[in-house]
Design a protein around this motif. Sequence first.
Motif, mmCIF file in Angstrom:
data_model
loop_
_atom_site.group_PDB
_atom_site.id
_atom_site.type_symbol
_atom_site.label_atom_id
_atom_site.label_comp_id
_atom_site.label_asym_id
_atom_site.label_seq_id
_atom_site.Cartn_x
_atom_site.Cartn_y
_atom_site.Cartn_z
ATOM 1 N N ASP A 1 -11.808 20.957 7.623
ATOM 2 C CA ASP A 1 -12.561 20.323 8.708
ATOM 3 C C ASP A 1 -11.657 19.769 9.815
ATOM 4 O O ASP A 1 -12.126 19.125 10.745
ATOM 5 N N GLY A 2 -10.344 20.002 9.710
ATOM 6 C CA GLY A 2 -9.425 19.572 10.749
ATOM 7 C C GLY A 2 -8.778 18.220 10.516
ATOM 8 O O GLY A 2 -7.850 17.838 11.223
ATOM 9 N N ARG A 3 -9.260 17.476 9.518
ATOM 10 C CA ARG A 3 -8.650 16.179 9.222
ATOM 11 C C ARG A 3 -7.372 16.385 8.401
ATOM 12 O O ARG A 3 -7.237 17.367 7.688
ATOM 13 N N PRO A 4 -6.429 15.435 8.493
ATOM 14 C CA PRO A 4 -5.191 15.571 7.735
ATOM 15 C C PRO A 4 -5.342 15.171 6.270
ATOM 16 O O PRO A 4 -6.182 14.337 5.924
ATOM 17 N N ALA A 5 -4.533 15.776 5.441
ATOM 18 C CA ALA A 5 -4.441 15.417 4.031
ATOM 19 C C ALA A 5 -2.958 15.396 3.673
ATOM 20 O O ALA A 5 -2.140 16.024 4.353
ATOM 21 N N VAL A 6 -2.630 14.676 2.622
ATOM 22 C CA VAL A 6 -1.248 14.629 2.138
ATOM 23 C C VAL A 6 -1.113 15.657 1.031
ATOM 24 O O VAL A 6 -1.958 15.731 0.137
ATOM 25 N N GLU A 7 -0.054 16.456 1.098
ATOM 26 C CA GLU A 7 0.216 17.430 0.042
ATOM 27 C C GLU A 7 1.410 16.938 -0.767
ATOM 28 O O GLU A 7 2.477 16.703 -0.237
ATOM 29 N N ILE A 8 1.188 16.775 -2.062
ATOM 30 C CA ILE A 8 2.211 16.287 -2.984
ATOM 31 C C ILE A 8 2.524 17.392 -3.979
ATOM 32 O O ILE A 8 1.623 18.071 -4.475
ATOM 33 N N ASP A 9 3.797 17.556 -4.286
ATOM 34 C CA ASP A 9 4.218 18.529 -5.296
ATOM 35 C C ASP A 9 4.159 17.844 -6.660
ATOM 36 O O ASP A 9 4.937 16.948 -6.939
ATOM 37 N N GLN A 10 3.190 18.238 -7.473
ATOM 38 C CA GLN A 10 3.059 17.682 -8.814
ATOM 39 C C GLN A 10 3.330 18.767 -9.835
ATOM 40 O O GLN A 10 2.561 19.718 -9.949
ATOM 41 N N GLU A 11 4.428 18.599 -10.552
ATOM 42 C CA GLU A 11 4.834 19.536 -11.586
ATOM 43 C C GLU A 11 4.838 20.975 -11.066
ATOM 44 O O GLU A 11 4.355 21.891 -11.715
ATOM 45 N N GLY A 12 5.370 21.143 -9.849
ATOM 46 C CA GLY A 12 5.496 22.470 -9.267
ATOM 47 C C GLY A 12 4.254 23.003 -8.599
ATOM 48 O O GLY A 12 4.251 24.112 -8.084
ATOM 49 N N LYS A 13 3.165 22.233 -8.589
ATOM 50 C CA LYS A 13 1.922 22.682 -7.971
ATOM 51 C C LYS A 13 1.566 21.758 -6.812
ATOM 52 O O LYS A 13 1.518 20.538 -6.983
ATOM 53 N N PRO A 14 1.282 22.311 -5.627
ATOM 54 C CA PRO A 14 0.864 21.451 -4.522
ATOM 55 C C PRO A 14 -0.539 20.897 -4.770
ATOM 56 O O PRO A 14 -1.440 21.621 -5.189
ATOM 57 N N THR A 15 -0.696 19.593 -4.559
ATOM 58 C CA THR A 15 -1.977 18.918 -4.754
ATOM 59 C C THR A 15 -2.304 18.136 -3.496
ATOM 60 O O THR A 15 -1.442 17.431 -2.960
ATOM 61 N N LEU A 16 -3.531 18.266 -3.003
ATOM 62 C CA LEU A 16 -3.948 17.561 -1.795
ATOM 63 C C LEU A 16 -4.604 16.234 -2.138
ATOM 64 O O LEU A 16 -5.375 16.127 -3.088
ATOM 65 N N TYR A 17 -4.286 15.220 -1.309
ATOM 66 C CA TYR A 17 -4.907 13.905 -1.436
ATOM 67 C C TYR A 17 -5.461 13.497 -0.090
ATOM 68 O O TYR A 17 -4.810 13.650 0.938
ATOM 69 N N VAL A 18 -6.677 12.979 -0.105
ATOM 70 C CA VAL A 18 -7.299 12.506 1.127
ATOM 71 C C VAL A 18 -7.565 11.010 1.083
ATOM 72 O O VAL A 18 -7.849 10.393 2.087
ATOM 73 N N SER A 19 -7.466 10.395 -0.090
ATOM 74 C CA SER A 19 -7.621 8.951 -0.223
ATOM 75 C C SER A 19 -6.668 8.474 -1.305
ATOM 76 O O SER A 19 -6.646 9.013 -2.401
ATOM 77 N N SER B 1 0.854 -1.198 0.000
ATOM 78 C CA SER B 1 0.000 0.000 0.000
ATOM 79 C C SER B 1 0.885 1.241 0.000
ATOM 80 O O SER B 1 1.028 1.937 1.007
ATOM 81 N N VAL B 2 1.485 1.496 -1.141
ATOM 82 C CA VAL B 2 2.365 2.630 -1.332
ATOM 83 C C VAL B 2 1.962 3.297 -2.640
ATOM 84 O O VAL B 2 1.734 2.615 -3.644
ATOM 85 N N VAL B 3 1.857 4.610 -2.617
ATOM 86 C CA VAL B 3 1.525 5.380 -3.807
ATOM 87 C C VAL B 3 2.579 6.469 -3.954
ATOM 88 O O VAL B 3 2.962 7.111 -2.977
ATOM 89 N N ALA B 4 3.069 6.658 -5.171
ATOM 90 C CA ALA B 4 4.074 7.692 -5.414
ATOM 91 C C ALA B 4 3.694 8.493 -6.655
ATOM 92 O O ALA B 4 2.990 8.001 -7.537
ATOM 93 N N PHE B 5 4.180 9.705 -6.692
ATOM 94 C CA PHE B 5 3.952 10.599 -7.814
ATOM 95 C C PHE B 5 5.307 11.049 -8.330
ATOM 96 O O PHE B 5 6.114 11.578 -7.571
ATOM 97 N N THR B 6 5.556 10.847 -9.615
ATOM 98 C CA THR B 6 6.839 11.220 -10.197
ATOM 99 C C THR B 6 6.844 12.717 -10.518
ATOM 100 O O THR B 6 5.792 13.367 -10.508
ATOM 101 N N LYS B 7 8.011 13.226 -10.846
ATOM 102 C CA LYS B 7 8.106 14.657 -11.168
ATOM 103 C C LYS B 7 7.359 14.997 -12.447
ATOM 104 O O LYS B 7 7.076 16.156 -12.719
ATOM 105 N N HIS B 8 7.004 13.988 -13.247
ATOM 106 C CA HIS B 8 6.256 14.204 -14.484
ATOM 107 C C HIS B 8 4.758 14.004 -14.286
ATOM 108 O O HIS B 8 4.001 13.995 -15.254
ATOM 109 N N GLY B 9 4.327 13.804 -13.035
ATOM 110 C CA GLY B 9 2.904 13.663 -12.744
ATOM 111 C C GLY B 9 2.367 12.255 -12.848
ATOM 112 O O GLY B 9 1.174 12.037 -12.669
ATOM 113 N N GLU B 10 3.226 11.285 -13.107
ATOM 114 C CA GLU B 10 2.778 9.896 -13.200
ATOM 115 C C GLU B 10 2.520 9.357 -11.798
ATOM 116 O O GLU B 10 3.260 9.631 -10.866
#
Length: 124
Positions: free
Chosen positions: A90-108, A30-39
Amino acid sequence: FGTTNPCIPVMEGKTVRVIENAEGNRTTPSVVAFTKHGERLVGLPAKRQAVVNPQNTVFGFKRLIGRQYKDKEVKSDQEHWPFKLVPRPDGRPAVEIDQEGKPTLYVSLSLPLRSEVPCAYMTV
């Protein structure tokens, strides 16, 4: 379904069969990764590249379910994780990933794994 290394069973007639993932394994980390190219990489490919891309490799996300960002358990986990956690409105945590220079939030993050593998199997 497990959560650290889940497997995906299907019924074939009266028999249960655990289907293989793209790498031919019956369990997937259960590991998810995002490459610098957005993959987006899921499972073993994501785990393999964690050494060179730790800040965009997410694991242990299940530990956040039902927790608030300010909880002491979340703060403790955050000290050991290379990826960035941020509070949602709402106070719950989210993961912030840098995708192609833009921060993107993930909750699932685990749903793609649990849907793509069986869909691929059923279309063969």
